[in-house]
Design an enzyme around this catalytic site. Structure first.
Site, PDB file in Angstrom:
ATOM      1  N   GLY A 164     -49.946 -31.910   0.328  1.00  0.00           N
ATOM      2  CA  GLY A 164     -49.559 -30.973  -0.034  1.00  0.00           C
ATOM      3  C   GLY A 164     -47.906 -30.707   0.612  1.00  0.00           C
ATOM      4  O   GLY A 164     -47.106 -30.331   0.188  1.00  0.00           O
ATOM      5  N   GLN A 189     -52.658 -23.618  -1.957  1.00  0.00           N
ATOM      6  CA  GLN A 189     -54.109 -21.947  -1.820  1.00  0.00           C
ATOM      7  C   GLN A 189     -54.543 -21.444  -2.948  1.00  0.00           C
ATOM      8  O   GLN A 189     -55.664 -21.319  -3.345  1.00  0.00           O
ATOM      9  CB  GLN A 189     -54.074 -21.044  -1.248  1.00  0.00           C
ATOM     10  CG  GLN A 189     -53.078 -22.079   0.854  1.00  0.00           C
ATOM     11  CD  GLN A 189     -54.897 -22.348   1.240  1.00  0.00           C
ATOM     12  OE1 GLN A 189     -55.896 -21.593   1.153  1.00  0.00           O
ATOM     13  NE2 GLN A 189     -54.965 -23.456   2.097  1.00  0.00           N
ATOM     14  N   CYS A 243     -52.994 -25.019  10.875  1.00  0.00           N
ATOM     15  CA  CYS A 243     -51.740 -25.436  11.593  1.00  0.00           C
ATOM     16  C   CYS A 243     -51.327 -24.263  12.760  1.00  0.00           C
ATOM     17  O   CYS A 243     -50.539 -25.048  13.802  1.00  0.00           O
ATOM     18  CB  CYS A 243     -50.569 -25.183  10.536  1.00  0.00           C
ATOM     19  SG  CYS A 243     -50.695 -26.244   9.326  1.00  0.00           S
TER      20      CYS A 243
END
Ligand code: PLP
Length: 380
Positions: free
Chosen positions: A69, A177, A323
């Site tokens: 991604g 997502q 993250c």
């Protein structure tokens, strides 16, 4: 262990691993080789691309396989901006994933782009009217995520895309997502670019794909042998592309049933948590949210402390995105949605996938009540 962190990553599905295996072993050829081993790899890659393209409502030539991604977002934002014939202005949102935010910041620092941010409301949603008012045909790109990784809110992407199309400005959406929950049909959505990632869908980490509509010029970021029609040089990860295609086939076939099942589970879990834990607030939009997403602010606790308590009780979740977790910084998403920093630090995110069961979520709700209670009593 009860795993409630599906937005961070999911396990590789057995069928996916089995489909990949031949291309890691006997059929290990390089798709650029002209011998039969290479041709078999090239055919597998072409088949994977065609299958991904079908789900995106795209032509195979509009799909580029990437390392995930992050790379797909980088290629979309930087590649479209640097390939654009005109304009030096990007409109995005303050709640994007770092892959988009940092790509925009790179363009600002090194290429003189101006970056503007649409506002988001308390639920983390943008207002299409604001885009309509601010966008002009001199702009380079709009990038708005399909669904948010921290609070699960879904953006009105089709509406935003129609506004951008009216002034011929390309719109990119980060669908990392959304994949597996919402349609990825880029043509039906009207978007010009869409990125997604394998490891949220039961494919391995390190593979993703980017759709870019044929007529949108794209400057490559990776230079070399000219693979992926020049958009992304480097010997293709054939096995991972095969795995990504199968994971997407399976997710799309199961999407509506899974979405209905998981929405019901999630609503039960949210109801239980709000009933059991005093001063808990569900963050994100009450309706326009991903089926598998429930995030809360629990007044007066540190989200990280609740996480530790929950892990001791066998429940694994996250205090924000994977993250940002552990960074001690309040979530940029909650700050943008108007939460004060001290309240943003109380956030805990639970995300569910195909493997989550009613029994797991009932046990998790009990564990959340106990964990928040324990952290609150320590704080007193
Ligand atoms: N965009 C969003 C919304 C994400 O949630 C993530 C990962 O969590 C990414 C991009 C990055 O994807 P990858 O982990 O495949 O690089």
């Amino acid at each position: 262990m009860i795993y409630l962190d599906a937005a961070a990553t999911t396990p590789v599905r057995r069928e996916v691993l089995e489909a990949m295996w031949p291309y890691l072993t006997g059929d290990f050829g390089n798709p650029s080789s002209t011998h039969s081993l290479g041709e078999r790899a090239a055919r597998a890659l072409a088949d994977a691309r065609a299958r991904v393209a079908r789900h995106l409502g795209a032509r195979a030539s509009e799909v580029t396989f990437t390392s995930g991604g992050t790379e797909a977002d980088n290629l979309a934002v930087k590649g479209i901006a640097l390939g654009a014939p005109r304009g030096r202005h990007i409109i995005t949102t303050p709640i994007e994933h770092e892959a988009v935010l940092e790509s925009c910041d790179y363009l600002r620092r090194h290429h003189g782009f101006r970056i503007s941010f649409l506002g988001v409301d308390h639920t983390g949603r943008v207002d299409p009217d604001e885009l309509a008012a601010r966008l002009s045909s001199d702009d380079t790109l709009v990038s708005v995520m399909y669904a948010n990784n921290e609070v699960g809110s879904i953006q009105p992407v089709a509406e935003l895309a129609a506004i951008a199309r009216a002034v011929k400005v390309p719109l990119h959406t980060d669908a990392v997502q959304a994949a597996g929950w919402l349609t990825l049909d880029a043509r039906a959505l009207g978007v010009d670019a869409l990125s997604f990632s394998g490891h949220k869908l039961g494919a391995p980490k390190g593979v993703g794909a980017l759709f870019v509509r044929g007529r949108v010029p794209l400057e490559p970021l990776m230079h070399g042998g000219g693979q992926e029609r020049g958009a992304r040089s480097g010997t293709e990860n054939v096995a991972a592309a095969v795995g990504l295609a199968l994971a997407l086939d399976l997710a799309e076939a199961e999407r509506e049933t899974q979405a209905a099942r998981v929405t019901a589970l999630r609503d039960g879990f949210v109801g239980e948590v709000l009933r059991r834990v005093p001063e808990a607030e569900l963050t994100g939009h009450p309706v326009h949210r991903l089926p598998g997403s429930a995030s809360f602010c629990f007044d007066g606790v540190s989200g990280e402390a609740v996480l530790l308590e929950l892990e001791r009780a066998g429940v694994v979740c996250s205090s924000g995105s994977a993250c940002a977790a552990g960074s001690d910084e309040p979530s940029h998403v909650l700050l943008a949605a108007g939460f004060p920093p001290e309240r943003a630090l109380t956030a805990v995110r639970f995300t569910f996938g195909g493997e989550s069961t009613e029994a797991d979520l009932a046990a998790a709700a009990t564990a959340v009540e106990a964990a928040v209670g324990a952290v609150r009593s320590l704080a007193r």
